[in-house]
Motif scaffolding. Structure first.
Motif, PDB file in Angstrom:
ATOM      1  N   ASP A   1      -1.976  -2.878  -8.034  1.00 30.54           N
ATOM      2  CA  ASP A   1      -2.460  -2.435  -6.723  1.00 30.54           C
ATOM      3  C   ASP A   1      -3.012  -1.021  -6.799  1.00 30.54           C
ATOM      4  O   ASP A   1      -3.848  -0.631  -5.978  1.00 30.54           O
ATOM      5  N   ALA A   2      -2.488  -0.259  -7.744  1.00 30.25           N
ATOM      6  CA  ALA A   2      -2.868   1.160  -7.814  1.00 30.25           C
ATOM      7  C   ALA A   2      -2.746   1.635  -9.253  1.00 30.25           C
ATOM      8  O   ALA A   2      -1.992   1.062 -10.043  1.00 30.25           O
TER       9      ALA A   2
ATOM     10  N   LEU B   1      -9.951   5.141  -2.879  1.00 27.77           N
ATOM     11  CA  LEU B   1      -8.833   4.624  -2.086  1.00 27.77           C
ATOM     12  C   LEU B   1      -9.310   3.630  -1.037  1.00 27.77           C
ATOM     13  O   LEU B   1     -10.269   3.905  -0.302  1.00 27.77           O
TER      14      LEU B   1
ATOM     15  N   SER C   1      -6.384   3.279  -5.577  1.00 30.20           N
ATOM     16  CA  SER C   1      -5.401   2.438  -4.881  1.00 30.20           C
ATOM     17  C   SER C   1      -6.089   1.558  -3.862  1.00 30.20           C
ATOM     18  O   SER C   1      -7.051   1.976  -3.213  1.00 30.20           O
TER      19      SER C   1
END
Ligand code: SOE
Length: 369
Positions: A228-229, A161, A247
């Motif tokens: 994006d994720a 992340l 992400s």
């Protein structure tokens, strides 16, 4: 515990750099730290190369990539935008250079394979910086899993992340199709996560399904080309199942790579933002291990680059990786060096993830050829 990691022959290595951004800074710091001679840098224009040479403390600014490749460097570090990796790596291999190419090695699986074959044929050392392998506690986790200490693998719970793309105004060349390619979050950081998972678990992701998400369709006035994720469900060779969340829009998370493996006897967790620690989970009690010289499996101590008690982190891992590449160029044989075959694997997984997401189905990764 060994802290002075030296290899013979590195002092004679001459390194050239393509690119002048964040990753070129990290690569050049590593080259300097391990004692190579930095010959030249080339960037997208002669002016940018001049600036990079000054910032990175490199003797010469080359006019172009071709000029640099016709020069006298032994190893070329490719730290340019994703879409340029494959053509530049091919040019470097053709010029007989050893290559360290940033990930993604190529934006397609086919191109990555062609590069690995070309490197093999040319007999050059060709590496990809999956540098999280170079944290001592990652090697400790790998050694424990290999020694059967956690038992048969049951489940995995992993994530990577970051938050640098959180806002609609956040933009980067990685988000464009011209420079970035078809995948952003997975190719940029999911590739690291899968590399580390397979490296530590000692087995591969056999099947997967995925859901990608692009939150903003435009950034910086251009169309966003990629995700994006991504949330991925995986099944490994042994039948172990698990989840991976990747992400670049997770507020507050800067570089939170976490790897948690659950075995039939114990669990093990590594967190890249606390790289000096390893959590061992047991039914009766849990344990927190630290890099302290006592807990290390044989061979792990060579990944300690500073004395115990002096925090070791991302740049140290990078330095360890670059030292190993140079040592391999100088003739040593080294276990666990991430090479072009690992870049090919990442490209294969990237295509599997994109295909699974587009088709809303499970993919057998081996069929991604
Ligand atoms: C940006 O997401 C980035 O610099 C990646 O490109 C690197 O591979 C990662 O190590 C840190 O984050």
């Amino acid at each position: 515990m060994t802290t002075d990691v030296t290899h013979t022959g590195i002092g004679t290595i001459r390194a050239g750099f393509l690119g002048g951004g964040f990753m070129a800074r990290v690569h050049s710091r590593a080259a300097r730290a391990v004692g190579a001679t930095m010959t030249a840098v080339a960037s997208s224009s002669p002016e940018r190369a001049e600036r990079a040479a000054e910032e990175l403390g490199i003797a010469e600014a080359a006019e172009s990539a071709s000029a640099l490749l016709s020069g006298d460097s032994d190893v070329v570090h490719i730290c340019t935008p994703n879409a340029t990796h494959a053509p530049l790596a091919m040019q470097a291999i053709s010029a007989g250079k050893h290559v360290i190419c940033e990930k993604p090695l190529a934006t397609t699986h086919a191109d990555a394979r062609t590069l690995a074959e070309a490197a093999e044929e040319a007999g050059v050392i060709a590496a990809v910086p999956f540098v999280y392998r170079y944290h001592p506690m990652v090697r400790e986790a790998r050694a424990r899993v290999a020694a059967g200490e956690i038992g048969a693998l049951l489940t995995v719970d992993c994530g990577y992340l970051q938050d640098w793309m959180l806002l609609p105004e956040d933009d980067d060349w990685r988000a464009t199709s011209a420079d970035g390619g078809p995948s952003r979050a997975f190719a940029d950081i999911g590739s690291h996560l899968c590399d580390l998972l397979e490296f530590v678990a000692g087995e591969r992701i056999a099947r997967l399904t995925a859901r990608t998400r692009r939150v903003y369709d435009t950034r910086g006035g251009h169309e966003v080309a990629n995700e994006d994720a991504v949330a991925i469900l995986v099944e490994l060779d042994s039948g172990a199942i698990g989840t991976l969340l990747i992400s670049q829009m997770a507020a507050g998370r800067k570089n939170a790579l976490t790897l948690e493996l659950h075995g039939a006897q114990a669990s093990i967790r590594f967190d890249q933002e606390r790289p000096e620690e390893l959590w061992i989970g047991g039914r009766a009690s849990n344990q927190q291990l630290f890099r302290d010289g006592q807990t290390a499996h044989p061979g792990v101590e060579r990944f300690s680059r500073v004395p115990v008690g002096h925090a070791q982190g991302y740049q140290d891992a990078f330095n360890g990786f670059v030292a190993d590449v140079y040592a391999t160029v100088a003739g040593e044989r080294i276990d666990g060096l991430p090479v072009f075959a690992d870049g090919v694997r990442a490209a294969q997984l990237t295509e599997a993830v994109l295909e699974a997401a587009a088709g809303e189905r499970w993919i057998d990764v081996a069929e991604q050829s």
